[in-house]
Each structure stands twice: as structure tokens, then as C-alpha cells.
Enzyme design. Structure first.
Site, mmCIF file in Angstrom:
data_model
loop_
_atom_site.group_PDB
_atom_site.id
_atom_site.type_symbol
_atom_site.label_atom_id
_atom_site.label_comp_id
_atom_site.label_asym_id
_atom_site.label_seq_id
_atom_site.Cartn_x
_atom_site.Cartn_y
_atom_site.Cartn_z
ATOM 1 N N LYS A 249 0.849 -1.202 0.000
ATOM 2 C CA LYS A 249 0.000 0.000 0.000
ATOM 3 C C LYS A 249 0.882 1.249 0.000
ATOM 4 C CE LYS A 249 -3.023 2.582 3.237
ATOM 5 N NZ LYS A 249 -3.777 2.556 4.503
ATOM 6 N N LYS A 261 -9.683 12.751 8.926
ATOM 7 C CA LYS A 261 -9.036 12.377 10.184
ATOM 8 C C LYS A 261 -8.889 13.614 11.069
ATOM 9 C CE LYS A 261 -5.985 8.623 8.583
ATOM 10 N NZ LYS A 261 -6.500 7.536 9.427
ATOM 11 N N ASP A 272 1.916 6.479 5.385
ATOM 12 C CA ASP A 272 0.932 5.526 4.874
ATOM 13 C C ASP A 272 1.379 4.916 3.532
ATOM 14 O OD1 ASP A 272 -1.353 4.216 5.647
ATOM 15 O OD2 ASP A 272 -2.721 5.547 4.565
ATOM 16 N N ASP A 331 -11.966 6.773 4.864
ATOM 17 C CA ASP A 331 -10.651 6.599 5.494
ATOM 18 C C ASP A 331 -10.200 5.131 5.436
ATOM 19 O OD1 ASP A 331 -8.349 7.299 6.787
ATOM 20 O OD2 ASP A 331 -9.255 7.501 8.782
ATOM 21 N N GLU A 333 -9.358 3.386 3.025
ATOM 22 C CA GLU A 333 -9.024 3.439 1.592
ATOM 23 C C GLU A 333 -7.998 2.397 1.176
ATOM 24 O OE1 GLU A 333 -7.531 5.149 3.848
ATOM 25 O OE2 GLU A 333 -5.432 4.868 3.312
ATOM 26 N N ARG A 335 -7.610 -0.756 1.840
ATOM 27 C CA ARG A 335 -8.141 -2.047 1.377
ATOM 28 C C ARG A 335 -8.717 -1.949 -0.039
ATOM 29 N NH1 ARG A 335 -11.881 -2.147 6.595
ATOM 30 N NH2 ARG A 335 -10.058 -0.966 7.319
#
Ligand code: BES
Ligand code: ZN
Ligand code: ZN
Length: 485
Positions: A249, A261, A272, A331, A333, A335
Site C-alpha cells: 500500500k 481524520k 501511509d 478513510d 481506503e 483495502r
């Protein structure tokens, strides 16, 4: 970091610092070779110190031997010794040398050491000297290391370990970049930078993603003016050989989008992209090591930003695998982009195994903390093999269960599935359940949630070979798996 090896008696080595390891319950045999004042001081220091793990003593030699000083570091009891203690102690020595501003140092290996011991020294030395200083006006100098060896066989181990370290540091370097200097197109640029005649790269653009209906990726990417990319790296791909696929990811910044968030620690969401960075690090190491395995790296990369064009809670998206997904929370996102990457990888390559790394859920930190990553798999053999690799390299992982009850927790009333499960209930597992829905052909698959372990957080245990920021967690683990299976 420059690391050289030399076959030489330690007492004849000209160096600023000659470093020796000492076990708590042993007097090293070389002590009796040193005579006179230095010999006496060393004997006294050795008997006056407990040599618990990490205890350091520095003895000036006043020109009585060629080394300017001897640095001793304790390893604790020999029976409790392990690779992590050597790695951590070597990192500690290296940091000490850097603090003393010495240009070089020497580590003397105990007699009859195993290759594992040398691997830990090279990891501890080089990874502890990693520092993200791209944006600093003053940078710290990295000392050179000479390892005194007994036979040339050890050179190969040193070289191999340095290649893996390069992968770890490549992953850290990219992960540490600020979100205004690292967009999906930057991730693509880094992927292209490591290509060679055995490692090919394809970048799938936004237009192509739209045309091919990668709607998980394009929906998440819609809110940002920085367009999404799907990055594919193919290493040593051969006809009739099923590759191993490694997916990561890479959300270059995760604001949560419309499900915004809170601002506390939001700057950490530049990390991330760590899953994608780990894949880049692995692919770089794999090609430097010239492994004989066929490996495909896939990195879905987006920026998760709110905007007039963003996808919304309530939207229903037809994924690449044609499943209909109800969006409850924008949020969740990771997956969505991973699911498209997994379905694509499985369809295009019919792989032997799929491995994925993702900073997927805050729930993983709640469950396991920041020193252990969670993993979920559909294959017992993968669980065993990864756990063995984890023990060898001390990148800790712990298995969480996945069964049909969890799969049911993400069923939607109006679509096939929804993108989150019930609040506060096994968030890491329901996220994995979502990914499991993208595996069509029962391909052995392991998902590693690295939300807690990808960067140094307040509750992260101190390890001398990690510095602030990204850890590169997953590179050493995967290279161990790939080289031992
Ligand atoms: N990137 C985050 C997960 C995360 C949070 C990683 C904090 C590391 C530290 C992910 O995209 C996310 O936001 N997940 C949500 C899922 C929730 C909406 C079901 C989360 O964990 O809160
Ligand atoms: Zn998110
Ligand atoms: Zn995220």
C-alpha cells in the site's frame, strides 16, 4: 557505509578504535596476549565490569599498541546470546564512534564465529548509521568500518548483508520523504530508478486505470490533483514459472478524505506509503542479490485527499474484480486500492504466493502495539515459514485469525460487501477479510499489517539500528523468506 574486511592480528591493526565483544561469563583469550600497562588496565577493567548486554568501556592505549583505543562491549551470558543482541550492540558501538567523531573503527570477530554473527554486525553497524538528513543543513559523518576476519568466506556474507541493508535504507529514504515531495508519480519514479535488464517496470496511468476499471484505485485517487499510479515491477519473470507477488500500500498522504481524520498526528500519515516503500526496498535487494526466484512487485499508489471530486461515504463502487462495494468510510481506503492490486496480480500472473504489506489499520496498534506486526493468511505453511523468518531477523509478527464469521462482518445490505466492519470489533481482521474477498483462486496469501512497526512511534522499543522515522520493517523479513524457501 564503507565496510572492508581484513585478515590481520588485532594487535597489529592501526585504527582509531579496536572493538571487541565480551560475554559476561568469559575472559577473552586475547587478554593474555597484551602485556604491560595496557594489559593490566584491560585485565582490571574486564574483572571490574559485569558485561551485561550493551555495557561499554573505552580504554586508551597511549601508543602501546597500534590501535589508539580499545572499546569493549558486553553481550551478557553466552547461553542467552542471539543475533538481536549482536545487532543492537554493534549499533550501540557505531553510535558511540560517531559521537566521538572518529573517521573509522575496527571490529575484531571472536574466533569460530558463525555467518549469522557477521550478518548481525553488518546490519547493526550500517542500519544504525542511517539518518534521514536530506533536509538538514548539517549532516553527521558516517565512520568507515573494518572487520577483522579469519577467512575470506566471510566476505560473501558481508557483501550479501550490505545488499539487504541497501534495500532497507532505500525503503526508509522514500518513506521518510514529506508528502509535498512524494506523490504517486514520485513512487513511480523511484520504481523506474531501480530497473535493469532483469528488473522491468510498468506504470499504469490514471487513464489506463479508468479504462481497465480499477475503480478501487481511481475512486480513492479522485480527490487529489496528484493522479494515482499502479506500479508493476517484474523481476526474472519466466514463462511457465509462477512468480511470487509482493504488494504494498502506498498512500502518499492519508487525510481520511471526506471521513476526515482529526489533525493530531496527521503529519504521520505520510508514512501511509510504507507498504509500497517496503516493496521497492525488497525489489532493489532482490535484484542486487540476483536471486533466482521470479518475483513481481505491485504498488497501488494514491493520495487520499478531500475535494470536490472525492468519493463519498454511501458511494457504491464496482471493484476491478467486479464485486460491488458500499463505501461507509473513505478513510478505509487502503483495502480498496490493495484489493484491485491483488485481483489484478492474481488474474495476470497466476502467482505461487501473494504477500502484501500495508499500514492498514490503527486497530493493529491497539491489538499488538508498535513492536509487532499483525499477519493474516489463508495458508498454514506460509504462517510457519514467515514466523521462522521473523524469528531469524527479529522483525516480529503475530498471527490473527480469519474465518467465515469475520468475512460475514463486512457483508453489505445493499451491495456485496462494505469497506468497514462493525465499529470497535476486530478492525485488523475485518480489513484483511476485505482483502480476502479479492483472492479468487485460493492462491496462498499472507497479509502483514505494518501500521505499528513502519515508523518509530512513542511506544516503540529502542533499537540502536533504527533511527527516528521509517524503519523499513518487512524488507529483512521478506528477503529472509525468499532466500530460505
Ligand atoms: N492508514 C490508516 C491506518 C493507520 C492509522 C495506520 C494510524 C497507522 C496509524 C488507514 O487508512 C485508516 O485510516 N484506517 C482506519 C480504518 C477505519 C476507518 C475502519 C483506522 O484504522 O482508523
Ligand atoms: Zn485511511
Ligand atoms: Zn491509510
Amino acid at each position: 557505509m564503507k565496510i572492508i574486511t581484513e585478515i590481520k592480528n588485532h594487535l597489529h591493526k592501526k585504527t582509531k578504535a579496536l572493538c571487541h565483544f565480551i560475554y559476561e561469563d568469559e575472559i577473552p583469550d586475547w587478554v593474555n596476549e597484551i602485556h604491560g600497562r595496557v594489559g593490566n588496565t584491560i585485565k582490571q577493567t574486564i574483572s571490574n565490569t559485569e558485561w551485561k548486554e550493551g555495557e561499554i568501556r573505552i580504554i586508551e592505549t597511549h601508543g602501546l599498541i597500534t590501535a589508539e583505543r580499545i572499546i569493549l562491549i558486553g553481550l551478557g551470558l553466552r547461553k542467552n546470546s542471539n543475533a538481536e543482541i549482536i545487532r543492537n550492540s554493534t549499533g550501540k558501538i557505531s553510535r558511540e564512534i560517531q559521537k566521538m567523531k572518529l573517521p573509522e573503527y575496527t571490529i575484531s570477530l571472536p574466533k569460530n564465529v558463525q555467518a549469522e554473527f557477521v550478518v548481525s554486525i553488518v546490519e547493526g553497524a550500517e542500519l544504525s548509521m542511517y539518518n534521514f538528513d536530506k533536509y538538514k543543513s548539517n549532516t553527521k559523518k558516517i565512520p568507515e568500518l573494518c572487520i577483522l576476519i579469519h577467512n575470506n568466506e566471510i566476505n560473501k556474507t558481508v557483501m550479501k548483508t550490505q545488499k539487504v541493508n541497501m534495500g532497507v535504507m532505500f525503503a526508509r529514504d522514500i518513506a521518510n520523504l514529506p508528502p509535498n515531495d512524494c506523490y504517486p508519480s514520485t513512487m513511480a519514479k523511484f520504481a523506474k530508478s531501480i530497473t535493469n535488464n532483469k528488473l522491468k517496470c510498468r506504470i499504469i496511468s490514471k487513464e489506463c486505470l479508468e479504462r481497465e476499471k480499477f475503480n478501487g484505485i481511481t475512486s480513492v485517487g479522485m480527490g487529489s490533483k496528484n493522479e494515482p499510479k499502479l506500479i508493476v515491477l517484474e523481476y526474472n519473470l519466466k514463462k511457465n514459472v509462477k512468480p511470487i507477488i509482493i504488494i504494498g500500500k502506498a498512500v502518499t498522504f492519508d487525510t481520511g478524505e471526506i471521513s476526515l481524520k482529526p489533525s493530531e498526528k496527521l503529519e504521520e500519515m505520510k508514512f501511509d506509503k510504507c507498504g509500497g516503500c517496503v516493496v521497492l526496498g525488497i525489489m532493489k535487494a532482490v535484484s542486487e542479490l540476483k536471486l533466482s526466484t521470479s518475483i513481481v512487485g505491485i504498488i497501488p499508489s494514491v493520495e487520499n485527499m478531500p475535494g470536490g471530486n472525492s468519493y463519498r461515504p454511501g458511494d457504491i463502487i464496482k471493484m476491478y474484480n467486479e464485486k460491488m462495494v458500499e463505501i461507509i468510510n473513505t478513510d478505509a481506503e487502503g483495502r480498496l486500492i490493495l484489493s484491485d492490486a491483488i485481483s489484478y496480480g492474481e488474474k495476470k500472473y497466476s502467482p505461487k504466493t501473494i504477500i502484501d504489506f500495508a499500514t492498514l489499520t490503527g486497530a493493529c496498534i491497539t491489538a499488538l502495539g508498535t513492536n509487532v506486526a499483525g499477519f493474516i493468511t489463508n495458508n498454514d505453511d506460509l504462517a510457519i515459514k514467515f514466523s521462522e523468518s521473523s524469528k531469524r531477523c527479529n522483525e516480529e509478527i503475530w498471527q490473527l485469525p480469519l474465518n467465515n464469521d469475520y468475512m460475514d462482518m463486512i457483508k453489505s445490505e445493499i451491495a456485496d460487501i462494505k469497506n468497514i466492519g462493525p465499529k470497535g470489533a476486530a478492525g485488523t481482521i475485518t480489513a484483511a477479510a476485505f482483502l480476502a474477498h479479492s483472492i479468487n483462486k485460493n492462491t496462498p496469501w499472507i497479509h502483514v499489517d505494518i501500521a505499528g512497526t513502519s515508523w518509530i512511534q512513542p511506544s516503540t522499543k529502542y533499537r540502536s539500528y533504527n533511527s527516528n522515522g521509517a524503519t523499513g520493517f518487512g524488507v529483512r523479513l521478506t528477503i529472509d523468506y525468499l532466500t530460505n524457501n
